[in-house]
Scaffold this motif. Sequence first.
Motif, PDB file in Angstrom:
ATOM      1  N   ALA A 203     -11.954 -12.731  -6.355  1.00 53.32           N
ATOM      2  CA  ALA A 203     -10.541 -12.976  -6.023  1.00 53.32           C
ATOM      3  C   ALA A 203     -10.100 -12.093  -4.864  1.00 53.32           C
ATOM      4  O   ALA A 203      -9.369 -12.543  -3.968  1.00 53.32           O
ATOM      5  CB  ALA A 203      -9.668 -12.724  -7.251  1.00 53.32           C
ATOM      6  N   TYR A 204     -10.550 -10.846  -4.853  1.00 51.92           N
ATOM      7  CA  TYR A 204     -10.171  -9.936  -3.761  1.00 51.92           C
ATOM      8  C   TYR A 204     -10.763 -10.406  -2.427  1.00 51.92           C
ATOM      9  O   TYR A 204     -10.062 -10.444  -1.408  1.00 51.92           O
ATOM     10  CB  TYR A 204     -10.649  -8.522  -4.074  1.00 51.92           C
ATOM     11  N   VAL A 205     -12.056 -10.763  -2.431  1.00 49.40           N
ATOM     12  CA  VAL A 205     -12.695 -11.240  -1.196  1.00 49.40           C
ATOM     13  C   VAL A 205     -11.999 -12.508  -0.709  1.00 49.40           C
ATOM     14  O   VAL A 205     -11.735 -12.672   0.489  1.00 49.40           O
ATOM     15  CB  VAL A 205     -14.203 -11.496  -1.423  1.00 49.40           C
ATOM     16  N   ALA A 206     -11.683 -13.418  -1.643  1.00 45.09           N
ATOM     17  CA  ALA A 206     -10.998 -14.658  -1.270  1.00 45.09           C
ATOM     18  C   ALA A 206      -9.620 -14.370  -0.677  1.00 45.09           C
ATOM     19  O   ALA A 206      -9.213 -15.002   0.306  1.00 45.09           O
ATOM     20  CB  ALA A 206     -10.859 -15.562  -2.495  1.00 45.09           C
ATOM     21  N   LEU A 207      -8.924 -13.405  -1.255  1.00 45.48           N
ATOM     22  CA  LEU A 207      -7.589 -13.051  -0.745  1.00 45.48           C
ATOM     23  C   LEU A 207      -7.662 -12.526   0.681  1.00 45.48           C
ATOM     24  O   LEU A 207      -6.893 -12.954   1.553  1.00 45.48           O
ATOM     25  CB  LEU A 207      -6.945 -12.007  -1.661  1.00 45.48           C
ATOM     26  N   THR A 208      -8.590 -11.611   0.949  1.00 50.14           N
ATOM     27  CA  THR A 208      -8.712 -11.074   2.312  1.00 50.14           C
ATOM     28  C   THR A 208      -9.130 -12.167   3.298  1.00 50.14           C
ATOM     29  O   THR A 208      -8.675 -12.184   4.441  1.00 50.14           O
ATOM     30  CB  THR A 208      -9.728  -9.917   2.361  1.00 50.14           C
TER      31      THR A 208
END
Length: 405
Positions: A317-322
């Motif tokens: 989720a963090y990688v997708a957000l960035t």
Amino acid sequence: MGRDDVGAAEGGDVAQQQENTKSIDDWLPITSSRNAKWWYSAFHNVTAMVGAGVLSLPYAMAELGWGPGIAVLVISWVITLYTLWQMVEMHEMVPGKRFDRYHELGQHAFGEKLGLWIVVPQQLVVEKFHNVVCPDCKSIKLSYFIIIFASVHFVLSQLPNFNSISGISLAAAVMSLTYSTIGWVASVQKGKQPDVDYSYKASTRTGAVPPSLVPEKPSKKPMWKGVIVAYIVVAVCYFPVALVGYWAFGNSVDDNILITLEKPRWLIAAANLFVVVHVIGSYQIYAMPVFDMIETVLVKEFHFPPGRTIRFIARSAYVALTMIIAIIIPFFGGLLGFFGGFALAPTTYFLPCIMWLALYKPKRFSLSWITNWICIVLGVLLMVLSPIGALRSIILSAKSYKFFS
């Protein structure tokens, strides 16, 4: 039930709670491994500190000129080395306890709540600053490069802790040393240009702000050994690139020395490839503390069971957000340059000094007291001036911004 039985039950509850806390700490990325070597510290620091921005140092020299440029380089190198020494010294200042996370030290210095508010927002901005932007993505649509870049990190982000990414970090550190060496050696090979001009590059000085440095087994000595080695490598990367690049091209140098060099093309292409490999490694170094914060909240506050599932979901989720932010807002790097000035200067230049003064309370007007206040004043000036330069850059290039570029 007698008093002895109640006491035994309470003691059992405390022991169980301690055991649960230990098992969670053994799972979290920052505290999960205690067998790191001093050279891990060295190349993690090199990967974090020597970024692709080193290739823009000749341009920064062109903005400042010989005298101020060299002064800024030396002062920045000395101050960041000093503040990192402070962080190493404060890491184990309380007998039997280690401050493994920046915010934990902040809480010890400023209090439980205030310490979090002082440290965490700035730390997150600094880490996101390094994670969002994909460099050298010019020849095809930027969005495609960002997606490719993020897809690599969907895989690498599942590595559990710093020790597990040591090989990636080592490769990134080698790459940073390599492309830095290419930058200054190729400049020496080209030699001083016949029409070189060392006058100031910026038409206004606001644009000339340089772009945004006692447990059973004490870790202080190996950490400091790694820091010293890392800072020697940092000096080898920073100073030759900045000075030789500016010497060769003066104020005609581009904001990336590789662009100015142009030839031999195969060498410049190789250097750009090394930059990409390094950025992949540095993303992981800066993302790991964010992963630790997210997983700590999920496991300790929301009581999710620690394991691969929660790690996969949280990190993906963090990688997708960035990735989404980088695609939607192409000028996000400029915005982070603006906000990063507020975060980078405190966390790097003067927040460790304030912690040192709060915890050690050196005698007024002693060498330690004066040194720390000098760093604080310089850091505050940098915090004020850096966003001005970034804001000016955003305003000047705003017309060319395109969403979903």
